[in-house]
Design a protein around this motif. Structure first.
Motif, PDB file in Angstrom:
ATOM      1  N   GLY A  76     -30.013  66.174 -25.284  1.00  0.00           N
ATOM      2  CA  GLY A  76     -29.121  67.322 -25.237  1.00  0.00           C
ATOM      3  C   GLY A  76     -27.951  67.145 -24.311  1.00  0.00           C
ATOM      4  N   ALA A  77     -27.526  65.904 -24.089  1.00  0.00           N
ATOM      5  CA  ALA A  77     -26.388  65.638 -23.211  1.00  0.00           C
ATOM      6  C   ALA A  77     -25.131  65.466 -24.049  1.00  0.00           C
ATOM      7  N   GLY A  78     -24.064  65.120 -23.384  1.00  0.00           N
ATOM      8  CA  GLY A  78     -22.818  64.885 -24.082  1.00  0.00           C
ATOM      9  C   GLY A  78     -21.636  65.432 -23.327  1.00  0.00           C
ATOM     10  N   ASP A  79     -20.474  64.859 -23.585  1.00  0.00           N
ATOM     11  CA  ASP A  79     -19.225  65.294 -22.959  1.00  0.00           C
ATOM     12  C   ASP A  79     -19.298  65.254 -21.439  1.00  0.00           C
ATOM     13  N   ARG A  80     -19.986  64.262 -20.900  1.00  0.00           N
ATOM     14  CA  ARG A  80     -20.082  64.146 -19.447  1.00  0.00           C
ATOM     15  C   ARG A  80     -18.745  63.680 -18.886  1.00  0.00           C
ATOM     16  N   ASP A  81     -18.448  64.103 -17.676  1.00  0.00           N
ATOM     17  CA  ASP A  81     -17.213  63.725 -17.005  1.00  0.00           C
ATOM     18  C   ASP A  81     -17.113  62.207 -16.904  1.00  0.00           C
ATOM     19  N   GLY A  82     -16.044  61.644 -17.503  1.00  0.00           N
ATOM     20  CA  GLY A  82     -15.870  60.201 -17.493  1.00  0.00           C
ATOM     21  C   GLY A  82     -15.658  59.629 -16.110  1.00  0.00           C
ATOM     22  N   ASP A  83     -15.257  60.461 -15.152  1.00  0.00           N
ATOM     23  CA  ASP A  83     -15.040  59.965 -13.793  1.00  0.00           C
ATOM     24  C   ASP A  83     -16.339  59.450 -13.174  1.00  0.00           C
ATOM     25  N   THR A  84     -17.454  60.087 -13.498  1.00  0.00           N
ATOM     26  CA  THR A  84     -18.728  59.634 -12.925  1.00  0.00           C
ATOM     27  C   THR A  84     -19.109  58.265 -13.461  1.00  0.00           C
ATOM     28  N   VAL A  85     -18.764  57.994 -14.696  1.00  0.00           N
ATOM     29  CA  VAL A  85     -19.004  56.670 -15.278  1.00  0.00           C
ATOM     30  C   VAL A  85     -18.128  55.639 -14.587  1.00  0.00           C
ATOM     31  N   ARG A  86     -16.866  55.966 -14.429  1.00  0.00           N
ATOM     32  CA  ARG A  86     -15.924  55.016 -13.810  1.00  0.00           C
ATOM     33  C   ARG A  86     -16.305  54.724 -12.365  1.00  0.00           C
ATOM     34  N   ARG A  87     -16.717  55.756 -11.636  1.00  0.00           N
ATOM     35  CA  ARG A  87     -17.084  55.541 -10.239  1.00  0.00           C
ATOM     36  C   ARG A  87     -18.279  54.597 -10.115  1.00  0.00           C
ATOM     37  N   MET A  88     -19.279  54.791 -10.968  1.00  0.00           N
ATOM     38  CA  MET A  88     -20.441  53.915 -10.909  1.00  0.00           C
ATOM     39  C   MET A  88     -20.081  52.503 -11.349  1.00  0.00           C
ATOM     40  N   LEU A  89     -19.193  52.385 -12.329  1.00  0.00           N
ATOM     41  CA  LEU A  89     -18.777  51.060 -12.786  1.00  0.00           C
ATOM     42  C   LEU A  89     -17.977  50.341 -11.708  1.00  0.00           C
ATOM     43  N   VAL A  90     -17.105  51.075 -11.011  1.00  0.00           N
ATOM     44  CA  VAL A  90     -16.349  50.477  -9.903  1.00  0.00           C
ATOM     45  C   VAL A  90     -17.307  50.006  -8.821  1.00  0.00           C
ATOM     46  N   LEU A  91     -18.318  50.810  -8.504  1.00  0.00           N
ATOM     47  CA  LEU A  91     -19.312  50.409  -7.518  1.00  0.00           C
ATOM     48  C   LEU A  91     -20.002  49.119  -7.944  1.00  0.00           C
ATOM     49  N   ALA A  92     -20.375  49.037  -9.216  1.00  0.00           N
ATOM     50  CA  ALA A  92     -21.024  47.832  -9.733  1.00  0.00           C
ATOM     51  C   ALA A  92     -20.117  46.620  -9.594  1.00  0.00           C
ATOM     52  N   GLU A  93     -18.853  46.787  -9.938  1.00  0.00           N
ATOM     53  CA  GLU A  93     -17.906  45.671  -9.879  1.00  0.00           C
ATOM     54  C   GLU A  93     -17.655  45.229  -8.443  1.00  0.00           C
ATOM     55  N   GLN A  94     -17.579  46.191  -7.533  1.00  0.00           N
ATOM     56  CA  GLN A  94     -17.359  45.852  -6.125  1.00  0.00           C
ATOM     57  C   GLN A  94     -18.543  45.083  -5.548  1.00  0.00           C
ATOM     58  N   LEU A  95     -19.750  45.541  -5.838  1.00  0.00           N
ATOM     59  CA  LEU A  95     -20.935  44.865  -5.329  1.00  0.00           C
ATOM     60  C   LEU A  95     -21.086  43.479  -5.944  1.00  0.00           C
ATOM     61  N   GLU A  96     -20.767  43.359  -7.225  1.00  0.00           N
ATOM     62  CA  GLU A  96     -20.865  42.051  -7.880  1.00  0.00           C
ATOM     63  C   GLU A  96     -19.851  41.069  -7.301  1.00  0.00           C
ATOM     64  N   ALA A  97     -18.618  41.532  -7.105  1.00  0.00           N
ATOM     65  CA  ALA A  97     -17.587  40.661  -6.530  1.00  0.00           C
ATOM     66  C   ALA A  97     -17.978  40.219  -5.119  1.00  0.00           C
ATOM     67  N   ALA A  98     -18.522  41.155  -4.338  1.00  0.00           N
ATOM     68  CA  ALA A  98     -18.958  40.816  -2.982  1.00  0.00           C
ATOM     69  C   ALA A  98     -20.116  39.823  -3.015  1.00  0.00           C
ATOM     70  N   GLY A  99     -21.007  39.983  -3.987  1.00  0.00           N
ATOM     71  CA  GLY A  99     -22.118  39.060  -4.124  1.00  0.00           C
ATOM     72  C   GLY A  99     -21.644  37.642  -4.392  1.00  0.00           C
ATOM     73  N   HIS A 100     -20.639  37.502  -5.231  1.00  0.00           N
ATOM     74  CA  HIS A 100     -20.096  36.169  -5.523  1.00  0.00           C
ATOM     75  C   HIS A 100     -19.376  35.590  -4.299  1.00  0.00           C
ATOM     76  N   LEU A 101     -18.698  36.446  -3.551  1.00  0.00           N
ATOM     77  CA  LEU A 101     -18.053  35.975  -2.319  1.00  0.00           C
ATOM     78  C   LEU A 101     -19.097  35.502  -1.305  1.00  0.00           C
ATOM     79  N   GLU A 102     -20.197  36.242  -1.216  1.00  0.00           N
ATOM     80  CA  GLU A 102     -21.270  35.847  -0.311  1.00  0.00           C
ATOM     81  C   GLU A 102     -21.829  34.471  -0.707  1.00  0.00           C
TER      82      GLU A 102
END
Length: 212
Positions: free
Chosen positions: A180-206
């Motif tokens: 019964g979900a749908g039309d969720r705020d796309g900003d929450t998706v983008r924020r989590m994706l940015v977090l994932a990308e930041q942590l992944e980039a830092a992991g490769h730098l490490e």
């Protein structure tokens, strides 16, 4: 801090910097002290080989408060040890604050991010208890494992959650219709994706040259 409170955390003496100086401190000095604290925690905890230290690392946000960690590390760059720690503790705090949502979003994202699901290493099926155990296991790696692995596992988890949020936010997907979900705020998706990308980039730098 309350008088008589016992502290056995692996936080270095640099943390006292914030208690000894009032307002108007040079921001560069604050940033430098925050990074030194992060370096000492990550590198020092790993060198200790002490299970009690690992437990204190996991529960640092619980014992000190997420607001205290925000003061210390929230303004640090994503590719610094301080910035990485802040993002890791925010992720854990979210899972513990809303484990049902975390489990639902991770479950919804599994089929859309298969490789990331495997890297994250969450038990199947991914219920609230499994998510809490996973995020604690990831943070335990700060003390007993490789910090790059910690970052890459956390990044994978965040990527699956972002995929799940996107699936739940799209009313045409089967999983969104089922819950019964749908039309969720796309900003929450983008924020989590940015977090994932930041942590992944830092992991490769490490892996490449070491952070901090």
């Amino acid at each position: 801090m309350p008088a008589g409170r016992a502290h056995r955390r692996p936080v270095p003496k640099d943390a006292a910097f914030f208690e000894e100086h009032g307002e108007g401190v040079d921001p560069s000095l604050v940033a430098e002290a925050a990074e030194r604290a992060a370096v000492a925690l990550v590198r020092g905890a790993r060198d200790s080989a002490d299970d009690a230290v690992a437990d204190r690392v996991i529960h640092l946000a619980d014992t000190e408060g997420i607001e205290a960690l925000a003061e210390l590390w929230s303004h640090a760059a994503a590719d610094s040890l301080a910035g990485c720690l802040w993002r890791l503790y925010v992720l854990r705090s979210w899972v513990y604050a809303d484990p049902d949502t975390a489990a639902r979003e991770f479950d919804a994202g599994r089929q859309h991010a298969e490789f990331a699901r495997v890297v994250a290493g969450v038990a199947d099926p991914p219920g609230p208890d499994e998510l809490r155990r996973m995020v604690d296991e990831v943070l335990r790696g700060i003390a007993v494992g490789d910090f790059a692995d910690v970052l890459l596992r956390a990044a994978a988890f965040a990527r699956v959650v972002a995929a799940g949020r996107a699936a739940l936010g799209d009313p045409t997907t089967e999983v969104a219709q089922r819950v019964g979900a749908g039309d969720r705020d796309g900003d929450t998706v983008r924020r989590m994706l940015v977090l994932a990308e930041q942590l992944e980039a830092a992991g490769h730098l490490e892996l490449q040259r070491g952070l901090g």
